[in-house]
Design a protein around this motif. Structure first.
Motif, PDB file in Angstrom:
ATOM      1  N   GLY A  61       0.838  -1.187   0.000  1.00  0.00           N
ATOM      2  CA  GLY A  61       0.000   0.000   0.000  1.00  0.00           C
ATOM      3  C   GLY A  61       0.876   1.240   0.000  1.00  0.00           C
ATOM      4  O   GLY A  61       1.701   1.435   0.899  1.00  0.00           O
ATOM      5  N   ALA A  62       0.702   2.087  -1.013  1.00  0.00           N
ATOM      6  CA  ALA A  62       1.662   3.162  -1.271  1.00  0.00           C
ATOM      7  C   ALA A  62       1.364   4.463  -0.546  1.00  0.00           C
ATOM      8  O   ALA A  62       2.114   5.429  -0.709  1.00  0.00           O
ATOM      9  CB  ALA A  62       1.736   3.427  -2.777  1.00  0.00           C
ATOM     10  N   MET A  63       0.319   4.529   0.261  1.00  0.00           N
ATOM     11  CA  MET A  63      -0.070   5.798   0.868  1.00  0.00           C
ATOM     12  C   MET A  63       1.065   6.447   1.648  1.00  0.00           C
ATOM     13  O   MET A  63       1.254   7.662   1.606  1.00  0.00           O
ATOM     14  CB  MET A  63      -1.275   5.596   1.786  1.00  0.00           C
ATOM     15  N   GLN A  64       1.859   5.640   2.371  1.00  0.00           N
ATOM     16  CA  GLN A  64       2.889   6.220   3.228  1.00  0.00           C
ATOM     17  C   GLN A  64       4.092   6.759   2.460  1.00  0.00           C
ATOM     18  O   GLN A  64       4.975   7.389   3.056  1.00  0.00           O
ATOM     19  CB  GLN A  64       3.336   5.191   4.271  1.00  0.00           C
TER      20      GLN A  64
ATOM     21  N   ARG B  59       8.294  12.635   0.811  1.00  0.00           N
ATOM     22  CA  ARG B  59       8.170  13.743  -0.143  1.00  0.00           C
ATOM     23  C   ARG B  59       9.499  14.486  -0.314  1.00  0.00           C
ATOM     24  O   ARG B  59       9.833  14.938  -1.409  1.00  0.00           O
ATOM     25  CB  ARG B  59       7.084  14.720   0.328  1.00  0.00           C
ATOM     26  N   GLY B  60      10.262  14.621   0.761  1.00  0.00           N
ATOM     27  CA  GLY B  60      11.520  15.349   0.675  1.00  0.00           C
ATOM     28  C   GLY B  60      12.697  14.527   0.197  1.00  0.00           C
ATOM     29  O   GLY B  60      13.817  15.051   0.099  1.00  0.00           O
ATOM     30  N   ASP B  61      12.490  13.246  -0.111  1.00  0.00           N
ATOM     31  CA  ASP B  61      13.581  12.372  -0.545  1.00  0.00           C
ATOM     32  C   ASP B  61      13.071  11.466  -1.656  1.00  0.00           C
ATOM     33  O   ASP B  61      12.801  10.285  -1.460  1.00  0.00           O
ATOM     34  CB  ASP B  61      14.101  11.548   0.630  1.00  0.00           C
ATOM     35  N   ARG B  62      12.937  12.047  -2.844  1.00  0.00           N
ATOM     36  CA  ARG B  62      12.370  11.317  -3.977  1.00  0.00           C
ATOM     37  C   ARG B  62      13.185  10.070  -4.299  1.00  0.00           C
ATOM     38  O   ARG B  62      12.621   9.017  -4.619  1.00  0.00           O
ATOM     39  CB  ARG B  62      12.297  12.237  -5.194  1.00  0.00           C
TER      40      ARG B  62
END
Length: 314
Positions: free
Chosen positions: A36-39, A44-47
């Protein structure tokens, strides 16, 4: 789109053993433990780390990923688009029925009307960069925890399914699933052809046994969200249960792995999508597919009391 040609149901298209063995979802053979990819929004700050986590999931046998355009307001879908290739054979499942609402008591607001569902399907198609979404889950607001529909957001499931069925006929959707629904709503939806149901369900919150039995009888995949409970402070946590901790100590695994393993043992149509932003937790979640529970352990876990999983919004 998922690749085809896997030589054995026990391995993915790239030859990796399927965590938890093989399950079925909308006509696809998938690993019973997915992701599940929600987390991923936490990265966000480390693509680079987020992309590496998705690639690691595929390397470990994940070929079922659950996402939504409203996860990170498109960020998560964008990461999936970059990290996962058609040759990986991954079934990417999306959902509709809500829009982002960062300032609300939950970070979502209902988007239940047919025209909103269509707009969300189109947004998922665009952000994932595909022509068809293999499975789209209609996130209804019929059951806890959390979000409820009011006013013009109270929409009959038949009206919603008419829109999604039209998009399936147009080739934009491969299959339709439901999320956060009651058995009565599922029965009304069955004529449309339902591939999977996602409801909040775990060892400590098992109020959906009737729904699970109906899904088994109808050949519908059961994909529990919050599989370990505890996603919000008010929810019971699987890891707090003495029976779970005792089983974990006996087998030399974690309490979370026991909770996931119990779900896999509980019904043959269970597919798991535990989420994490940590590579170590990812590997541990997938390893839960190999945990074997004997009759005594299952009896002790089955005896754990079930409690409501609702989340107060006041």
């Amino acid at each position: 789109m998922p690749a085809t040609g896997t030589s054995s149901p026990g391995v993915t298209t790239s030859g990796v053993p399927r965590p938890g063995g093989a399950g079925r979802l909308a006509g696809h053979v998938v690993s019973r433990v997915g992701y599940g990819a929600m987390q991923l929004e936490r990265l966000r700050g480390d693509r680079a780390a987020a992309l590496a986590l998705l690639r690691r999931a595929v390397e470990l046998g994940v070929d079922h990923v659950d996402t939504a355009q409203f996860y990170g307001d498109g960020l998560v879908n964008d990461l999936i688009r970059e990290a996962i290739r058609p040759a990986d054979g991954v079934v990417v499942v999306t959902k509709v029925g809500a829009d982002p609402d960062p300032g609300g008591p939950l970070p979502l607001r209902p988007a239940q009307r047919p025209e909103q569902l269509r707009a969300s399907v189109e947004a998922n198609l665009e952000s994932l960069g595909v022509d068809q979404l293999p499975v789209v889950n209609l996130r209804r607001l019929d059951t806890p925890p959390g979000l409820r529909a009011q006013g013009d957001q109270v929409v009959d499931v038949e009206d919603q399914l008419a829109e999604l069925t039209a998009m399936r006929d147009e080739g934009k959707i491969g299959a339709i699933g439901l999320s956060a629904v009651t058995p009565a709503v599922l029965r009304r939806a069955l004529p449309a052809g339902i591939a999977c149901v996602q409801n909040s369900y775990s060892l400590v919150s098992r109020e959906d046994e009737e729904m699970l039995r109906l899904c088994v009888a109808e050949g519908i995949a059961w994909v529990p969200f919050f599989p370990l409970g505890g996603a919000f402070p008010a929810m019971p946590k699987v890891g707090d249960e003495p029976a779970v901790r005792a089983a974990a100590e006996s087998l030399g695994v974690t309490a979370a792995q026991i909770g996931l393993a119990w779900l896999l043992h509980h019904a043959p149509n269970v597919l798991l999508i535990p989420g994490t932003a940590d590579a170590g937790h990812l590997a541990a979640n997938l390893a839960a597919g190999g945990v074997r529970l004997d009759g005594a352990a299952l009896a002790a876990l089955d005896a754990v009391p079930s409690r409501p999983a609702d989340v107060p919004l006041g």
